[in-house]
Scaffold this active site. Structure first.
Site, PDB file in Angstrom:
ATOM      1  CG  HIS A 274      -0.500   0.245   2.580  1.00  0.00           C
ATOM      2  ND1 HIS A 274      -0.414   1.617   3.031  1.00  0.00           N
ATOM      3  CD2 HIS A 274      -0.141  -0.368   3.679  1.00  0.00           C
ATOM      4  CE1 HIS A 274       0.099   1.660   4.157  1.00  0.00           C
ATOM      5  NE2 HIS A 274       0.060   0.435   4.728  1.00  0.00           N
ATOM      6  CD  GLU A 320      -3.192  -0.763   5.003  1.00  0.00           C
ATOM      7  OE1 GLU A 320      -2.675  -1.767   5.439  1.00  0.00           O
ATOM      8  OE2 GLU A 320      -2.960   0.637   5.257  1.00  0.00           O
ATOM      9  CG  HIS A 449      -0.984   4.628  12.303  1.00  0.00           C
ATOM     10  ND1 HIS A 449      -1.952   3.996  12.195  1.00  0.00           N
ATOM     11  CD2 HIS A 449      -0.575   3.952  11.157  1.00  0.00           C
ATOM     12  CE1 HIS A 449      -2.481   3.081  11.145  1.00  0.00           C
ATOM     13  NE2 HIS A 449      -1.423   3.101  10.519  1.00  0.00           N
TER      14      HIS A 449
END
Length: 513
Positions: A274, A320, A449
């Site tokens: 991704h 994704e 993240h």
């Protein structure tokens, strides 16, 4: 007649004496194996982390000039896709965009503070597709859902005692069902928000699965913070200040698909990664690393092999992080024949984590935990990767098919699947630190993240090993798929979900527990 008879007798003898050499020269299986070995060695030699790092630098430059991220539906993603497209087009591939609509999400606020009895701030991550609080948030009392012994806290409406949650924020332990189900049950009980705390170490990021699933503002916190809140509640009321706000709007994004001009389409070999990041940061490890590694191998393949026996197809997936939307769209739009033609799919997501483990997807479920074995052929893909890593002296472990990355739709479609991964928010064990190096008790990627998932968040050793895995697979399967027909003897192994919660058990698109 005698002459004819003699000739007739001699002919089989001549054929017999010639056949071993002839067979040796013309045996298709042997020729395919030789071509595969030659090409795979060349690709492993020529494909380097150093060259792939240049693509990561480009992704970082793009993020720096487009608001700090490369999320699907943003200028940063579009520029990343254009860069990959142009590189592949120049190399001679048939390249295309596959557009699709989706709901773009961008978190605008995620804040949790205890007001009383002991004021403190708690880090919280907004769930994708959450409902939003008003600007400035809400002040409310917290109410804990009693922890079920079977690990299914909050999964049944009966877990929420009548009147207990009205006008309050529900504190719910993770486990047993989707985040969406937990917050939906809380909403039905009158809760105005939900805070879900982890059931393992590490932060908790997740998704409610779809825009229509969001019922109340919902966020995730760590196991330790959740346990502390529950402990405080056992002693008396806990008041919190809670703000979760998220932009959600329909946008268009795209997959980038490139395939060789030659090769038997009935034997299509597919590899993917991704390309999108989350909105919190540039996503250089997640998943610039897999995207750059795949691009590096594809470019080297174009130089090394003009006529592969089998068609190779490379994919860079969009959205994704919003729930495998790009790969799901791709697989959903394949014809029955198109699905049959794809003989394997290999996925590469986060392949350069700074505190890495070297994880190979557990195709035969040899560890006996978590998800079942992959479709027939997945065990062979795992074995092939393991054997290559053994040859180059790279230690490795299994990791579960948790459904948290783009192999998921391929597995569901019955396509043999595999790949590698180096860990996300899961915590490295002592045994893994001994095996792989690095630091026990720390996440594989502490910047998962986060804004700090930048160009400095790459382990070049892990990156290089995984690029070699990609190169070996592409070179081998370009000419020879025979290993997919060789039986695998499953030997039970020790293991967990392989990545400390699993890739992608806390990944932004994770919906199950």
């Amino acid at each position: 007649m005698a002459t004819v008879a003699a000739a007739a007798l001699a002919t089989p003898l001549l054929l017999a004496s010639a056949s071993p050499a002839t067979a040796h020269r013309h045996d298709p299986a042997e020729r395919a194996a030789k071509e595969a070995a030659k090409l795979s060695k060349k690709l492993v030699r020529e494909s380097s982390a150093k060259d792939a790092f240049k693509h990561l630098q480009k992704f970082q430059q793009i993020a720096d000039s487009t608001g700090g991220h490369r999320a699907a539906g943003s200028l940063g993603y579009d520029a990343s896709a254009a860069y990959v497209y142009q590189q592949l087009k120049k190399a001679g591939y048939d390249v295309s965009y596959q557009n699709f609509d989706f709901i773009y999400t961008e978190t605008q606020a995620e804040r949790l503070s205890v007001v009383s009895p002991a004021p403190r701030d708690i880090a919280i991550s907004a769930m994708t597709y959450t409902k939003s609080t008003p600007v400035g948030g809400v002040k409310a009392d917290l109410a804990a859902v009693p922890v079920d012994a079977d690990g299914t806290t909050g999964c049944e409406p009966a877990d929420f005692a009548s009147g207990t949650f009205t006008g309050k924020v529900a504190l719910i332990k993770r486990g047993g069902c989707t985040f969406a189900a937990k917050q939906e049950n809380a909403a039905a009980a009158g809760a105005i928000g939900a805070v879900i705390y982890n059931n393992t170490e590490g932060s908790l990021a997740g998704t409610l699965g779809a825009p229509e699933s969001g019922k109340i503002p919902t966020g995730g916190i760590t196991q330790a913070e959740g346990a502390k809140l529950a402990e405080d509640l056992a002693k008396g009321p806990v008041s919190i200040d809670f703000e979760i706000r998220q932009l959600q709007e329909k946008r268009t994004t795209r997959n980038v698909i490139a395939e060789t001009r030659h090769g038997n389409a009935a034997n299509t070999v597919m590899l993917g990664a991704h390309l999108d990041s989350v909105t919190a940061g540039p996503g250089i490890n997640d998943n610039g690393s897999g995207s750059a590694g795949l691009l590096e191998v594809a470019l080297e393949l174009a130089k090394a092999e003009k006529r592969p026996s089998n068609k190779l197809r490379f994919a860079w997936w969009g959205a994704e992080e919003n729930g495998l939307l790009g790969s799901e769209h791709y697989v959903a739009n394949l014809s029955d024949l198109g699905k049959k033609e794809i003989k394997l799919y290999l996925n590469f997501d986060m392949i350069a984590s700074p505190n890495y483990g070297l994880f190979v997807y557990d195709g035969d479920n040899s560890d006996g935990v978590g998800a079942p074995a992959g479709p027939a052929g997945s065990a062979q893909l795992e074995r092939d990767i393991n054997e290559f890593m053994d040859r180059v002296g790279a230690p490795h472990e299994g990791t579960d098919f948790t459904g948290r990355s783009d192999y998921g739709p391929f597995v569901e479609a019955g396509i043999p699947s595999g790949g590698t991964f180096t860990g996300a928010e899961g915590i490295k064990s002592d045994a893994q630190a001994k095996k792989f190096g690095g630091t026990a008790g720390v996440a594989y990627d502490a910047c998962y993240h986060a804004k700090c998932d930048d160009i400095k968040n790459i382990n070049m050793k892990a990156f290089d090993v995984n690029i070699d895995v990609i190169a070996n697979a592409a070179g081998t399967y370009a000419h020879d798929l025979s290993s997919l027909r060789k039986p695998v003897v499953t030997v039970p192994t020790d293991g967990d979900t392989g990545s400390g919660g699993g890739l992608h058990d806390g990944h932004d698109h994770e919906v199950t527990e």
